[in-house]
Enzyme design. Structure first.
Site, mmCIF file in Angstrom:
data_model
loop_
_atom_site.group_PDB
_atom_site.id
_atom_site.type_symbol
_atom_site.label_atom_id
_atom_site.label_comp_id
_atom_site.label_asym_id
_atom_site.label_seq_id
_atom_site.Cartn_x
_atom_site.Cartn_y
_atom_site.Cartn_z
ATOM 1 N N ASP A 5 0.849 -1.181 0.000
ATOM 2 C CA ASP A 5 0.000 0.000 0.000
ATOM 3 C C ASP A 5 0.894 1.244 0.000
ATOM 4 O O ASP A 5 2.119 1.152 -0.130
ATOM 5 C CB ASP A 5 -0.965 -0.017 1.187
ATOM 6 C CG ASP A 5 -0.254 -0.074 2.534
ATOM 7 O OD1 ASP A 5 0.947 0.276 2.618
ATOM 8 O OD2 ASP A 5 -0.912 -0.454 3.516
ATOM 9 N N GLN A 6 0.309 2.402 0.160
ATOM 10 C CA GLN A 6 1.053 3.661 0.111
ATOM 11 C C GLN A 6 2.122 3.743 1.207
ATOM 12 O O GLN A 6 3.123 4.422 1.055
ATOM 13 C CB GLN A 6 0.082 4.839 0.231
ATOM 14 C CG GLN A 6 0.732 6.178 0.003
ATOM 15 C CD GLN A 6 -0.281 7.306 0.033
ATOM 16 O OE1 GLN A 6 -1.431 7.126 0.382
ATOM 17 N NE2 GLN A 6 0.152 8.496 -0.351
#
Length: 142
Positions: free
Chosen positions: A17-18
């Site tokens: 994810d980010q």
């Protein structure tokens, strides 16, 4: 078949994810990789099971415990073992560890049933005796 089969993977950017943490569902992909590579190592490729023997191995149950996160560019070791089997079922357990510090990230278990192309239970002892013998040997060693 060894009691434990290990397969190394490197966490790809697309799996995170980010924050650079591996997305939780990606671990399920890694379980499948561990399972299919375990079979391949024993000379029984999953493709062969499908194409030559008409066998499929759907997951009917999965449990997974997330203990610590994996991050982008970590190298992880997926360890797969056979917990149990019969003519129509297979149970596997897994550990996923970060190679750099041997940290245990995930423990998991899957249950499967052998089915034919019509999704009816298939007896591997009759359809693929070689695979049945490999699984039996592994179960006896556990």
């Amino acid at each position: 078949m060894p009691l434990l089969f290990g397969h190394k993977l490197r966490v790809r950017y697309a799996e995170t994810d980010q924050m650079g943490v591996v997305y939780h569902a990606r671990y399920l992909d890694w379980l499948e990789i561990g399972r299919t590579e375990m079979l391949r190592e024993q000379g029984m490729e999953y493709r062969t099971l499908e194409e030559e023997y008409g066998l499929l191995l759907p997951v009917v149950d999965v449990s997974i415990q997330y203990l610590k996160p994996a991050h982008y560019d970590d190298e992880v070791l997926v360890t797969t073992s056979i917990n149990g089997f019969s003519n129509v079922r297979l149970e596997c357990s897994y550990e996923i560890r970060r190679v750099q510090d041997n940290a245990l990230l995930v423990t998991a278990a899957t249950k499967h049933v052998w089915v034919n192309r019509q999704w009816r239970p298939a007896r591997i002892d009759r359809i693929c005796p070689q695979l049945y013998a490999l699984l039996k040997q592994a179960a006896e060693e556990n």
